[in-house]
Design an enzyme around this catalytic site. Structure first.
Site, PDB file in Angstrom:
ATOM      1  N   ASP A 166     -33.933  34.097  14.745  1.00 36.85           N
ATOM      2  CA  ASP A 166     -35.251  34.100  14.124  1.00 36.85           C
ATOM      3  C   ASP A 166     -35.236  33.449  12.737  1.00 36.85           C
ATOM      4  O   ASP A 166     -35.631  34.064  11.755  1.00 36.85           O
ATOM      5  CB  ASP A 166     -35.705  35.570  14.045  1.00 36.85           C
ATOM      6  N   ASN A 418     -24.111  39.048  14.526  1.00 37.95           N
ATOM      7  CA  ASN A 418     -25.394  39.733  14.373  1.00 37.95           C
ATOM      8  C   ASN A 418     -26.049  39.896  15.735  1.00 37.95           C
ATOM      9  O   ASN A 418     -26.264  38.916  16.450  1.00 37.95           O
ATOM     10  CB  ASN A 418     -26.334  38.937  13.473  1.00 37.95           C
ATOM     11  N   GLU A 419     -26.344  41.149  16.090  1.00 38.47           N
ATOM     12  CA  GLU A 419     -27.109  41.496  17.292  1.00 38.47           C
ATOM     13  C   GLU A 419     -26.612  40.794  18.560  1.00 38.47           C
ATOM     14  O   GLU A 419     -27.399  40.200  19.291  1.00 38.47           O
ATOM     15  CB  GLU A 419     -28.596  41.218  17.070  1.00 38.47           C
ATOM     16  N   ASN A 474     -29.487  47.538  13.033  1.00 37.41           N
ATOM     17  CA  ASN A 474     -30.768  46.852  12.833  1.00 37.41           C
ATOM     18  C   ASN A 474     -31.792  47.597  13.681  1.00 37.41           C
ATOM     19  O   ASN A 474     -31.684  47.600  14.913  1.00 37.41           O
ATOM     20  CB  ASN A 474     -30.690  45.396  13.315  1.00 37.41           C
ATOM     21  N   TYR A 476     -36.016  48.746  14.400  1.00 41.15           N
ATOM     22  CA  TYR A 476     -37.439  48.438  14.150  1.00 41.15           C
ATOM     23  C   TYR A 476     -38.375  49.410  14.841  1.00 41.15           C
ATOM     24  O   TYR A 476     -39.442  49.018  15.285  1.00 41.15           O
ATOM     25  CB  TYR A 476     -37.729  46.988  14.571  1.00 41.15           C
ATOM     26  N   TYR A 480     -41.464  46.768  16.207  1.00 40.20           N
ATOM     27  CA  TYR A 480     -41.459  46.146  17.539  1.00 40.20           C
ATOM     28  C   TYR A 480     -41.712  47.165  18.642  1.00 40.20           C
ATOM     29  O   TYR A 480     -42.100  46.801  19.739  1.00 40.20           O
ATOM     30  CB  TYR A 480     -40.141  45.408  17.799  1.00 40.20           C
ATOM     31  N   GLU A 512     -30.787  46.286   8.822  1.00 35.75           N
ATOM     32  CA  GLU A 512     -32.142  45.742   8.987  1.00 35.75           C
ATOM     33  C   GLU A 512     -33.098  46.875   9.335  1.00 35.75           C
ATOM     34  O   GLU A 512     -32.812  47.696  10.200  1.00 35.75           O
ATOM     35  CB  GLU A 512     -32.211  44.700  10.118  1.00 35.75           C
ATOM     36  N   TRP A 557     -34.709  44.536   5.713  1.00 37.39           N
ATOM     37  CA  TRP A 557     -35.002  43.197   6.216  1.00 37.39           C
ATOM     38  C   TRP A 557     -36.389  42.832   5.756  1.00 37.39           C
ATOM     39  O   TRP A 557     -37.330  43.494   6.147  1.00 37.39           O
ATOM     40  CB  TRP A 557     -34.924  43.162   7.749  1.00 37.39           C
ATOM     41  N   LYS A 576     -41.321  39.686   6.571  1.00 38.89           N
ATOM     42  CA  LYS A 576     -40.803  41.036   6.274  1.00 38.89           C
ATOM     43  C   LYS A 576     -40.245  41.137   4.860  1.00 38.89           C
ATOM     44  O   LYS A 576     -39.654  42.163   4.492  1.00 38.89           O
ATOM     45  CB  LYS A 576     -39.737  41.428   7.303  1.00 38.89           C
TER      46      LYS A 576
HETATM   47  C1  GCB Z   1     -33.589  40.956  13.909  1.00 38.05           C
HETATM   48  C2  GCB Z   1     -32.752  39.796  13.515  1.00 38.05           C
HETATM   49  C3  GCB Z   1     -33.345  39.003  12.364  1.00 38.05           C
HETATM   50  C4  GCB Z   1     -34.857  38.880  12.565  1.00 38.05           C
HETATM   51  C5  GCB Z   1     -35.457  40.272  12.559  1.00 38.05           C
HETATM   52  C6  GCB Z   1     -36.977  40.248  12.789  1.00 38.05           C
HETATM   53  O1  GCB Z   1     -33.172  41.872  14.545  1.00 38.05           O
HETATM   54  O2  GCB Z   1     -31.420  40.134  13.240  1.00 38.05           O
HETATM   55  O3  GCB Z   1     -32.738  37.753  12.304  1.00 38.05           O
HETATM   56  O4  GCB Z   1     -35.454  38.066  11.605  1.00 38.05           O
HETATM   57  O5  GCB Z   1     -34.893  41.019  13.600  1.00 38.05           O
HETATM   58  O6  GCB Z   1     -37.714  40.270  11.819  1.00 38.05           O
HETATM   59  O7  GCB Z   1     -37.381  40.195  13.934  1.00 38.05           O
END
Ligand code: GCB
Length: 607
Positions: A166, A418-419, A474, A476, A480, A512, A557, A576
Site C-alpha cells: 500500500d 511486513n504482513e 498490525n 485495524y 477495516y 500498526e 500507522w 492515516k
Molecule cells: C497495513 C500495511 C500498510 C498499509 C496499512 C493500511 O497493514 O502494512 O502498508 O498502509 O495496512 O493503511 O492499510
C-alpha cells in the site's frame, strides 16, 4: 575490492564527490536501449534531478505510472591526484534493479532498491576526458522482487504496476550517487559489539583492512577528551565510567580508527558510537538492562514531488515533530531508509526497528482488507520460485542491511518482513527459519528479530511467531473490520486477542493501528474518516494497551499521510497520518502528545 561498506566520509585520507544534480534520463517503452547502445550514452535524454523518484515530475499519466526499463546518464572528470588511489562509485539506493555501465563497460548488476552498492572503477577510469556513468533501471514487480507485486499489460501495450503493498511504487535514483576516493591501504569495514559491567563499558571491535598497515583505535568523549586507546585489527575498547546511549538521551563517543605504518598514516575513519546493550527478557525489551516502552510510528520516506527521493529538509522536520509529540521510536516501514536518518536517530536517541523491503509476501493488492475479510488468497510460500529465488534475494538484502546498519545505536531490532502470509502454507516455516537464523548469524549484537503480523496471523493460527524474539502486531479492528457503529465491538475483539498474546510470554509491540482521516472533517457523533473518529479509535486502543502486561510499545500507522496507488479505498493516498503529507498536525496529534509526554520511557518496566 568489490564493495566498500562504510558510509563515505571526507577525512585527511578520503574524499567524497557528490554527483547529485541534473542527469540525462530516458524511458525505454520498447526495451530497445540495449540494442540501441544506450550504454554508450542516451541519444535524446531529458534532464531529471538526482536524487529523486521520477513519477511526480510529469503531468502525463504515461510517465507517472511508467513500468519497465529506464535509463540515467551523467559524466564527470577525474582528478589526476586519484591515479594511485581507489575510485569507487557508490549508489546510495537505485530502485529497484540496476545495471551500471562505466565508459561503456558493464560494471555492476544490483537487485533491490533500498540499500547501497559500490563499484570500483580504477580499471575503466580516464583522465583528461569525461567519464560516463549510464544506469539502466527496472521497476517491474514480481514474486521474486522485494517488495513483491506484479504488473499487467494494458490493451495499448503499456504496463500497469500492481503492488501487493500500500504505497506508490516510486522508483529511480532515489538517493545520492557519489564518488568515493580512498587510499590503496585502507579501512573497509568496522564491526562493534558492546557489553557493560557495573560502570565500565566494553566494546569488542573488528576492523577489516586492505593493503599494509596496523590499526589503532582512539576513543573521545563528547568533550573531545581521549578516554581509551588500543591497537590491533580486533580487540576490546574499555571505557570507565561510561556514558551509555539512552532513548532520547543519546551520548555519542567518537571512535577514531587509524591505519598506519611506522608513523606513516595511510587511512583514517571515524565513527560516532552510542554504547548500549539490547536484549529480550521475558516479555520486555531491555536497553541497558532497563525495560523500554516504545512510542512512535510506522513511517515512509515520502514527500510531494520528490516521491521517495532523499529529502533532507523533510528528514529534519520529521525528527522535530516526533520529538514534539513525545515519540521515542519508529519502524522503517517498509524498507531500509536513507542512512542519514539512522545517523540523526543515533544523535537524537531514537529507537529504530529496521525493516527489510520484504512487503507484499501475500498475493493481494489490498492486503489489510482481504485479510480482515478472510478472503481466499493463493498461499505465497507454496511457490517453488519463492522458496528459491525470492529467498535468495531476501537473504542478500538482509546481508546488505545488517552490513550497512549494524553499528547504529539507534537500530535496536530487525523486522524481517511486513504482513507475510503465515497461515496459508507450512512452507512458510522453513523460509522464515532460514531468514531468522541468518539474521542471528550476521548480527554480532544479536538484536531481537520479528516480523509484522497481519490480522490473519492470530496467536493460535500463525505458523511462524515461534521464530520471533518479540511480536509485532498490525491491527485495524474499528477500521477495516468492525468500524463505525461497531467500534465498541472492535475494541472488544482487540482485547480478546491480546489476552491470548499475553499468554505467549513474549513482548508484544503494536506496529500498526490507525484510521484514515481527512483533515478538517469533524462530525457529531463521530463517523469514519473524521478527525474525532481517529481520536476515539486511538483512545480506545490505548486504554486496552494499558490493561495488557505484554504490550510494550505503540507505533501508530502512520506518522504522515503518504502516496499510494490510486483506487477506491484511497483518496489521493493513505490518510492515516497523525500529520498531513505537508507535516501539519491533525487534531489527534495534540491528545497524543499529552499521552506520550506522560508515559515514562520505562512504562510497565517495574513489575
Ligand atoms: C497495513 C500495511 C500498510 C498499509 C496499512 C493500511 O497493514 O502494512 O502498508 O498502509 O495496512 O493503511 O492499510
Amino acid at each position: 575490492m568489490a564493495n566498500k561498506y562504510l558510509y563515505p566520509q571526507n577525512s585527511a585520507t578520503r574524499q567524497v564527490v557528490d554527483l547529485s544534480g541534473m542527469w540525462k534520463f530516458a524511458f525505454d517503452f520498447e526495451s530497445e536501449g540495449d540494442v540501441k547502445g544506450y550504454k554508450n550514452g542516451i541519444p535524446d535524454g531529458i534532464l531529471l534531478p538526482v536524487p529523486a523518484s521520477f513519477a511526480d515530475f510529469f503531468t502525463e499519466k504515461l510517465y507517472k505510472e511508467y513500468t519497465g526499463d529506464f535509463w540515467y546518464e551523467t559524466e564527470f572528470y577525474a582528478d589526476i591526484a586519484w591515479a594511485d588511489r581507489d575510485v569507487d562509485i557508490r549508489f546510495y539506493a537505485a530502485a529497484h534493479v540496476a545495471e551500471v555501465y562505466f565508459n561503456g563497460e558493464k560494471v555492476a548488476y544490483h537487485h533491490g532498491g533500498f540499500l547501497p552498492f559500490t563499484i570500483n572503477v580504477n580499471k575503466q577510469l580516464k583522465y583528461g576526458v569525461p567519464n560516463r556513468i549510464v544506469v539502466k533501471l527496472n521497476n517491474e514487480l514480481s514474486h521474486t522482487t522485494l517488495p513483491c507485486g506484479e504488473y499487467k499489460v494494458l490493451k495499448n501495450g503499456r504496463k500497469l504496476t500492481a503492488p501487493y503493498f500500500d504505497f506508490f511504487n516510486y522508483s529511480g535514483l532515489i538517493r545520492p550517487v557519489k564518488l568515493v576516493i580512498t587510499p590503496k591501504n585502507s579501512i573497509v569495514d568496522i564491526t562493534l559489539n558492546h557489553r557493560t559491567e557495573s560502570k565500565t563499558a566494553y566494546t569488542d571491535y573488528t576492523v577489516e583492512t586492505v593493503g599494509a598497515g596496523n590499526v589503532n583505535v582512539e576513543v573521545y568523549d563528547e568533550k573531545h577528551k581521549k578516554v581509551a586507546a588500543v591497537s590491533g585489527n580486533n580487540g576490546t575498547v574499555e571505557i570507565k565510567n561510561a556514558h551509555l546511549w539512552q532513548p532520547l538521551n543519546a551520548y555519542l563517543y567518537t571512535f577514531e580508527f587509524t591505519l598506519s605504518d611506522n608513523g606513516v598514516i595511510y587511512d583514517k575513519y571515524s565513527l560516532e558510537v552510542g554504547v548500549r546493550t539490547v536484549k529480550v527478557v521475558g516479555n520486555r525489551i531491555l536497553i541497558n538492562e532497563t525495560p523500554v516502552y516504545f512510542k512512535g510510528f510506522g513511517k515512509h520516506e515520502d514527500s510531494a514531488v520528490c516521491g521517495r527521493g532523499y529529502n533532507l529538509p523533510f528528514i529534519k522536520r520529521d525528527f522535530e515533530l516526533m520529538k514534539w509529540i513525545g515519540a521515542n521510536s519508529f519502524r522503517t516501514s517498509h524498507y531500509p531508509y536513507s542512512e542519514e536518518i539512522y545517523q540523526l536517530a543515533d544523535r537524537e536517541g531514537f529507537l529504530i526497528i529496521d525493516e527489510l523491503p520484504a512487503v507484499g509476501m501475500l498475493v493481494s493488492t489490498r492486503n489489510a482488507v482481504d485479510a480482515a475479510t478472510a478472503a481466499k488468497i493463493k498461499p505465497f510460500f507454496e511457490e517453488e520460485i519463492v522458496q528459491t529465488v525470492t529467498l535468495k534475494n531476501h537473504i542478500n538484502t538482509l546481508e546488505e542491511c545488517v552490513q550497512r546498519d549494524k553499528n547504529h545505536a539507534s537500530v535496536v531490532a530487525w523486522s524481517l518482513l511486513n504482513e507475510p502470509d503465515t497461515t496459508g502454507s507450512e512452507k512458510a516455516i522453513p523460509y522464515f527459519k532460514a531468514l531468522f537464523d541468518k539474521c542471528a548469524e550476521l548480527d554480532v549484537q544479536k538484536r531481537p528479530r520479528s516480523f509484522a503480523h497481519i490480522i490473519a496471523s492470530q496467536p493460535d493460527k500463525c505458523l511462524c511467531t515461534h521464530l520471533t524474539d518479540f511480536v509485532m502486531l498490525n491491527r485495524y479492528y474499528g477500521w477495516y473490520l468492525l468500524g463505525g457503529y461497531e467500534l465498541e465491538d472492535g475494541f472488544a475483539r482487540l482485547d480478546e486477542e491480546l489476552t491470548k498474546w499475553d499468554k505467549t510470554g513474549k513482548p508484544v509491540m503494536f506496529t500498526e493501528y490507525g484510521t484514515d482521516t481527512l483533515p478538517g472533517l469533524t462530525r457529531l457523533p463521530a463517523i469514519q474518516w473524521t478527525e474525532n473518529y481517529q481520536e476515539e479509535y486511538l483512545e480506545g486502543y490505548h486504554k486496552i494497551f494499558d490493561k495488557h502486561d505484554c504490550i510494550m510499545g505503540e507505533q501508530i500507522w502512520n506518522f504522515a499521510d503518504f502516496q499510494t496507488t490510486e483506487g477506491i479505498i484511497r483518496v489521493d493516498g493513505n490518510k492515516k497520518g497523525i500529520f498531513t503529507r505537508e507535516r501539519n498536525p491533525k487534531h489527534v496529534a495534540f491528545g497524543l502528545k499529552k499521552r506520550w509526554d506522560k508515559l515514562p520511557v520505562n512504562y510497565k518496566g517495574n513489575k
